[in-house]
Design a protein around this motif. Structure first.
Motif: not given
Length: 202
Positions: A13-17, A35-38, A41-44, A51-52
């Motif tokens: 689980l990658d989440y932003v600290l 947010l795209e960078e952070q 790794n959660t993208k399928r 986000f757009t």
């Protein structure tokens, strides 16, 4: 064991600290880029967007997110967007808005206590304990699925056992989703009961 390796991969689980969130206000392009960078790794799929601009504008229109101030988004905006990211595949906009209402009403201001940063940190501090419990549960489901269809031809067993395993996991998700929706419905009923219009009718 192959399953154990697979389990470790699934359970990442990658989440932003909280400390990694910017302490300065950002324009929309900076928000989506950060947010795209952070969360990449959660993208399928590689082409998926975290986000757009359209998504974020829709969240504001649906009262999930307070509007930006002079087109700038604060750290509190970023935290709400992160919560939205994890909720949006599970709950409707209407449900998320109801769940967020006390948060945005009482804790969105940077001087409020507890701060949104503290709330975010507290919620994700549960991750380690929860992960171990989830792993144990998934192992048990996998072992149960492996014991199914034992009287079927070997060439059919692998797929049928996988189907049984996926069905068990799906039922678990379905049941928990139902529970979450019922809790949010209860919040909505309590909120409606406390509204000035409802009190006037009594």
């Amino acid at each position: 064991m192959e399953f154990e390796k697979q389990l470790e991969e699934w359970m990442k689980l990658d989440y932003v600290l909280p400390e990694d969130l910017p302490n300065i206000e950002l324009y929309m392009d900076q928000v989506t880029t950060f947010l795209e960078e952070q969360l990449k790794n959660t993208k399928r799929f590689e082409e998926d967007k975290i986000f757009t601009k359209t998504m974020i504008n829709n969240y504001a229109k649906n009262n999930l997110l307070p509007p930006p101030v002079k087109k700038k988004y604060s750290k509190e905006h970023m935290i709400l967007l992160l919560f939205i990211y994890y909720y949006k595949n599970l709950l409707s906009f209407h449900d998320i808005e109801q769940l967020f209402r006390p948060i945005t009403g009482q804790h969105f201001n940077s001087s409020s206590e507890p701060s949104l940063s503290r709330i975010y940190e507290e919620v994700f501090s549960l991750e380690d304990q929860q992960m171990e419990r989830l792993k144990a549960d998934i192992r048990a489901k996998f072992q149960a699925a492996e014991e199914t269809f034992s009287d079927f031809p070997v060439e059919d067993q692998e797929y049928l056992q996988l189907f049984a395993f996926i069905s068990e996991l799906s039922f678990d998700v379905y049941l928990k989703k139902q529970m979450v929706e019922m809790m949010i419905d209860q919040l909505r009923e309590e909120s409606d009961a406390d509204s000035p219009d409802t009190r006037k009718k009594r």
